[in-house]
Motif scaffolding. Structure first.
Motif, PDB file in Angstrom:
ATOM      1  N   THR A  27       3.349 -12.564  -1.923  1.00  0.00           N
ATOM      2  CA  THR A  27       2.523 -12.078  -3.075  1.00  0.00           C
ATOM      3  C   THR A  27       2.777 -13.083  -4.285  1.00  0.00           C
ATOM      4  N   PRO A  28       1.943 -13.015  -5.125  1.00  0.00           N
ATOM      5  CA  PRO A  28       1.980 -14.007  -6.539  1.00  0.00           C
ATOM      6  C   PRO A  28       3.129 -13.144  -7.238  1.00  0.00           C
ATOM      7  N   PRO A  29       3.746 -13.814  -8.205  1.00  0.00           N
ATOM      8  CA  PRO A  29       4.390 -13.356  -9.240  1.00  0.00           C
ATOM      9  C   PRO A  29       3.597 -12.492 -10.271  1.00  0.00           C
ATOM     10  N   ALA A  30       4.002 -11.458 -10.867  1.00  0.00           N
ATOM     11  CA  ALA A  30       3.483 -10.660 -11.917  1.00  0.00           C
ATOM     12  C   ALA A  30       3.156 -11.148 -12.998  1.00  0.00           C
ATOM     13  N   LYS A  31       2.139 -10.727 -13.732  1.00  0.00           N
ATOM     14  CA  LYS A  31       1.746 -11.326 -14.984  1.00  0.00           C
ATOM     15  C   LYS A  31       2.628 -11.222 -15.957  1.00  0.00           C
ATOM     16  N   VAL A  32       3.174 -10.477 -16.334  1.00  0.00           N
ATOM     17  CA  VAL A  32       4.319  -9.998 -17.334  1.00  0.00           C
ATOM     18  C   VAL A  32       5.757 -10.234 -16.914  1.00  0.00           C
ATOM     19  N   MET A  33       5.787  -9.491 -15.893  1.00  0.00           N
ATOM     20  CA  MET A  33       7.161  -9.438 -15.264  1.00  0.00           C
ATOM     21  C   MET A  33       7.654 -10.813 -14.634  1.00  0.00           C
ATOM     22  N   GLY A  34       6.809 -11.641 -14.113  1.00  0.00           N
ATOM     23  CA  GLY A  34       6.885 -12.697 -13.328  1.00  0.00           C
ATOM     24  C   GLY A  34       7.716 -12.252 -12.103  1.00  0.00           C
ATOM     25  N   THR A  35       8.710 -13.147 -11.731  1.00  0.00           N
ATOM     26  CA  THR A  35       9.366 -12.850 -10.134  1.00  0.00           C
ATOM     27  C   THR A  35      10.020 -11.531 -10.268  1.00  0.00           C
ATOM     28  N   LEU A  36      10.392 -10.997 -11.284  1.00  0.00           N
ATOM     29  CA  LEU A  36      11.417  -9.779 -11.510  1.00  0.00           C
ATOM     30  C   LEU A  36      10.528  -8.834 -10.645  1.00  0.00           C
ATOM     31  N   ALA A  37       9.041  -8.786 -10.910  1.00  0.00           N
ATOM     32  CA  ALA A  37       8.498  -7.669 -10.230  1.00  0.00           C
ATOM     33  C   ALA A  37       8.790  -7.371  -8.907  1.00  0.00           C
TER      34      ALA A  37
ATOM     35  N   LEU B 155      11.059  -6.841  -7.263  1.00  0.00           N
ATOM     36  CA  LEU B 155      12.203  -5.749  -7.188  1.00  0.00           C
ATOM     37  C   LEU B 155      11.321  -4.694  -6.969  1.00  0.00           C
ATOM     38  N   LEU B 156      10.056  -4.338  -7.569  1.00  0.00           N
ATOM     39  CA  LEU B 156       9.402  -3.272  -7.356  1.00  0.00           C
ATOM     40  C   LEU B 156       8.977  -2.817  -5.944  1.00  0.00           C
ATOM     41  N   TYR B 157       9.076  -3.924  -5.068  1.00  0.00           N
ATOM     42  CA  TYR B 157       8.590  -3.344  -3.667  1.00  0.00           C
ATOM     43  C   TYR B 157       9.599  -2.748  -3.143  1.00  0.00           C
ATOM     44  N   LEU B 158      10.845  -2.814  -3.691  1.00  0.00           N
ATOM     45  CA  LEU B 158      12.131  -1.925  -3.090  1.00  0.00           C
ATOM     46  C   LEU B 158      12.592  -1.008  -3.731  1.00  0.00           C
ATOM     47  N   HIS B 159      12.572  -1.311  -5.305  1.00  0.00           N
ATOM     48  CA  HIS B 159      13.307  -0.018  -6.045  1.00  0.00           C
ATOM     49  C   HIS B 159      12.646   1.329  -5.976  1.00  0.00           C
ATOM     50  N   PRO B 160      11.089   1.513  -6.060  1.00  0.00           N
ATOM     51  CA  PRO B 160      10.371   2.405  -5.833  1.00  0.00           C
ATOM     52  C   PRO B 160      10.661   3.312  -4.436  1.00  0.00           C
ATOM     53  N   PRO B 161      10.458   2.399  -3.578  1.00  0.00           N
ATOM     54  CA  PRO B 161      10.623   3.178  -2.296  1.00  0.00           C
ATOM     55  C   PRO B 161      12.100   3.690  -1.966  1.00  0.00           C
ATOM     56  N   ILE B 162      13.090   2.949  -2.209  1.00  0.00           N
ATOM     57  CA  ILE B 162      14.475   3.651  -2.182  1.00  0.00           C
ATOM     58  C   ILE B 162      14.654   5.041  -2.810  1.00  0.00           C
TER      59      ILE B 162
ATOM     60  N   TRP C 201      -0.272  -3.356  -1.284  1.00  0.00           N
ATOM     61  CA  TRP C 201      -0.100  -3.189   0.105  1.00  0.00           C
ATOM     62  C   TRP C 201       1.567  -3.651   0.569  1.00  0.00           C
ATOM     63  N   THR C 202       2.025  -4.506  -0.152  1.00  0.00           N
ATOM     64  CA  THR C 202       3.379  -4.853  -0.027  1.00  0.00           C
ATOM     65  C   THR C 202       4.377  -3.777  -0.471  1.00  0.00           C
ATOM     66  N   MET C 203       3.887  -2.886  -1.386  1.00  0.00           N
ATOM     67  CA  MET C 203       4.642  -1.771  -2.049  1.00  0.00           C
ATOM     68  C   MET C 203       4.500  -0.663  -0.998  1.00  0.00           C
ATOM     69  N   GLY C 204       3.282  -0.549  -0.602  1.00  0.00           N
ATOM     70  CA  GLY C 204       2.993   0.529   0.304  1.00  0.00           C
ATOM     71  C   GLY C 204       3.975   0.312   1.657  1.00  0.00           C
ATOM     72  N   LEU C 205       3.816  -0.871   2.112  1.00  0.00           N
ATOM     73  CA  LEU C 205       4.760  -1.108   3.218  1.00  0.00           C
ATOM     74  C   LEU C 205       6.360  -0.958   3.018  1.00  0.00           C
ATOM     75  N   GLY C 206       6.802  -1.437   1.953  1.00  0.00           N
ATOM     76  CA  GLY C 206       7.984  -0.959   1.356  1.00  0.00           C
ATOM     77  C   GLY C 206       8.262   0.399   1.451  1.00  0.00           C
ATOM     78  N   PHE C 207       7.462   1.245   1.206  1.00  0.00           N
ATOM     79  CA  PHE C 207       7.666   2.898   1.308  1.00  0.00           C
ATOM     80  C   PHE C 207       7.622   3.176   2.530  1.00  0.00           C
ATOM     81  N   LEU C 208       7.027   2.577   3.642  1.00  0.00           N
ATOM     82  CA  LEU C 208       6.884   3.040   4.930  1.00  0.00           C
ATOM     83  C   LEU C 208       8.150   2.545   5.655  1.00  0.00           C
ATOM     84  N   ALA C 209       8.712   1.136   5.165  1.00  0.00           N
ATOM     85  CA  ALA C 209      10.043   0.741   5.865  1.00  0.00           C
ATOM     86  C   ALA C 209      11.007   1.410   5.218  1.00  0.00           C
ATOM     87  N   MET C 210      11.211   1.685   4.077  1.00  0.00           N
ATOM     88  CA  MET C 210      12.275   2.481   3.636  1.00  0.00           C
ATOM     89  C   MET C 210      12.513   3.995   4.239  1.00  0.00           C
TER      90      MET C 210
END
Lengths: 278, 222
Positions: free
Chosen positions: A31-41, A43-50, A194-203
């Motif tokens: 995935t590309p880095p987000a526009k505003v948050m950059g590479t910090l974003a 963490l969003l693939y993991l934090h909301p699923p957890i 997609w990655t975030m959805g996969l994160g939800f599934l994984a967690m």
């Protein structure tokens, strides 16, 4: 646990491993880095699923199994063990939610911790269920402990919305939910979604796997407890028998033929001597 | 149920009146907490006045833990719980009665604490009815939650250390809503203060209902 359940646990564990690895790969490299948050974003693939697993799966399952345990028609230690496993895994995930949120908060807000509504109520939730675990650690008869813990879990569970509301009114600065915001419009796009959805599934898979394993440990611990009780009971019985034997042979030192009757008497003596011990 | 509740409440209050534990231990403890807060925050009247509502409710929370522990201790004598169970009293009645007894003690504590923050922290209540309503609702909620958790930890050797860990996070909403309502009562902001009663009311109702429903199964565990 049957062989089939163990097999299912292994399959789910494998699926959890694969999906987690995929999420890491997609999240860090594809995935590309987000526009505003950059590479910090990332963490969003993991934090909301957890957080989803901690707040909804774990504590929802704990509340459900507590109700089913307290309801007489479905009362079984199965629900007690399941609820306890769910809470334990839930506490781990809640702690992880706080840690990952904190890691995100430091570069974004400049502080590790702010007294926003969500952070505060999540922290309170963690303490609430730590109390449950403390209660569970107290040795007691399995049924007594199960009933106590079921009530404690339910009481803690009904507290969650009240805590959420009160803390929400107390201080509202935290951003609103990203996926489950009131309009239910998805604000994350493309490969990131997609990655975030996969994160939800994984967690969720990791959660299910951990609960299954934890359940098995709980079951085995109970079984060992029962077996140890039986072993020490039979040891005491044997002790009683030798004591009784000695008593008989002392009473009849030179009557060799009496040994056989003496043994019979010793067997008859055992329950009495045990009764005396109690 | 209500008659049983009255009986149990009467018994607990009578024990309190005779043993004077609440009078000689819980009340002085509450005042001591206020004085200690004063030491912690320094003698500046402005800081004390601003913090007073929160300190008041923290002292009430600590007193709730003490009163609950005392309420459990009354039932932990040899055979007391069995006696109570064998007396045929409705468990819901036992719960309501014990909660009422704790509530009476908490009201006494709050009267003293209220006087304490007026005298020590120089606080003036602008809208006293708001403070009173918050106190009454909070007292019901605190005593219900306290007695429920008291029953949960009854008969455990680690009761003294376990009870605060269980009760204090549960009653955190009362601390938040109570202190906000009292701040509003001090500053006279009625509208914002009254909205906090919407937390205290449901809290009390929920824990009364949960207690009535779950006290029975808990009593069986002894």
């Amino acid at each position: 646990m049957t062989a089939r359940a163990r097999w299912a646990t292994r399959v789910i564990g494998g699926a959890a491993l694969v999906t987690t690895a995929l999420t890491v790969w997609l999240g860090l490299w594809v995935t590309p880095p987000a526009k505003v948050m950059g590479t910090l974003a990332r963490l969003l693939y993991l934090h909301p699923p957890i957080a989803w697993v901690a707040l909804y799966c774990a504590f929802g399952l704990a509340a459900l199994s507590s109700v089913l345990y307290l309801w007489r028609r479905t009362r079984s230690l199965f629900w007690d063990r399941l609820g306890a496993s769910a809470v334990e895994v839930g506490v781990v995930f809640t702690a992880l939610t706080l840690v990952t949120g904190s890691l995100w908060g430091r570069p974004t807000w400049g502080v590790w911790w702010t007294w926003t509504a969500r952070l505060t109520s999540t922290a309170l939730l963690l303490v609430l269920f730590l109390g449950y675990l403390a209660l569970r650690r107290v040795p007691a008869d399995p049924d007594v402990r199960a009933r106590r813990c079921a009530v404690a879990a339910l009481v803690a569970f009904v507290d969650v919305p009240i805590v959420a509301f009160s803390v929400d009114w107390w201080q509202t600065l935290h951003q609103r939910g990203t996926v489950l915001n009131p309009g239910l419009t998805l604000k994350v796009h493309g490969s990131m979604a997609w990655t975030m959805g996969l994160g939800f599934l994984a967690m969720t898979l990791v959660f299910v796997w951990m609960v299954l394993v934890r359940y098995r440990v709980e079951l085995l611990a109970d079984r060992i407890g029962d077996e140890e009780l039986e072993v020490s009971l039979s040891e005491r019985w044997a002790e009683g028998a030798t004591v009784a034997d000695a008593a008989v042979s002392l009473a009849l030192p030179d009557a060799a033929p009496a040994a056989s009757t003496g043994q019979g008497a010793a067997v008859g003596l055992v329950p009495e001597s045990l009764g005396g011990r109690r | 149920m209500w008659r049983d509740a009255l009986l149990v409440a009467g018994k607990d209050v009578r024990i309190e009146l005779r043993s004077r534990v609440a009078l000689w231990q819980v009340l002085p403890f509450a005042v001591l907490v206020l004085v200690l807060f004063g030491f912690a925050l320094g003698p500046g009247p402005a800081a004390l006045r601003a913090a007073a509502p929160g300190l008041y409710w923290l002292a009430v929370l600590f007193s709730t833990v003490l009163a609950t522990q005392r309420s459990v201790a009354i039932e932990s004598g040899e055979g007391t719980r069995d006696g109570l169970r064998l007396s045929g009293i409705d468990p819901a009645g036992v719960f309501l009665g014990k909660a009422a007894a704790v509530a009476i003690q908490l009201i006494a504590v709050q009267v003293v604490l209220g006087a304490g923050i007026v005298v020590l922290f120089d606080v003036h209540l602008q809208t006293w009815w708001l403070a009173l309503a918050a106190s009454v609702l909070a007292t019901v909620g605190l005593s219900a939650a306290g007695v429920l958790y008291g029953a949960l930890s009854a008969g455990l050797r680690v009761r003294e250390t376990l009870l605060p860990l269980l009760v204090l996070p549960i009653v955190a909403p009362v601390l938040i809503a109570g202190s906000r309502a009292w701040s509003a009562a001090v500053s006279g902001a009625v509208a914002s203060g009254a909205s906090w009663l919407k937390i205290l009311g449901p809290f009390a109702a929920v824990y009364l209902a949960v207690g009535i429903a779950l006290y029975g199964p808990l009593q069986e565990t002894a």
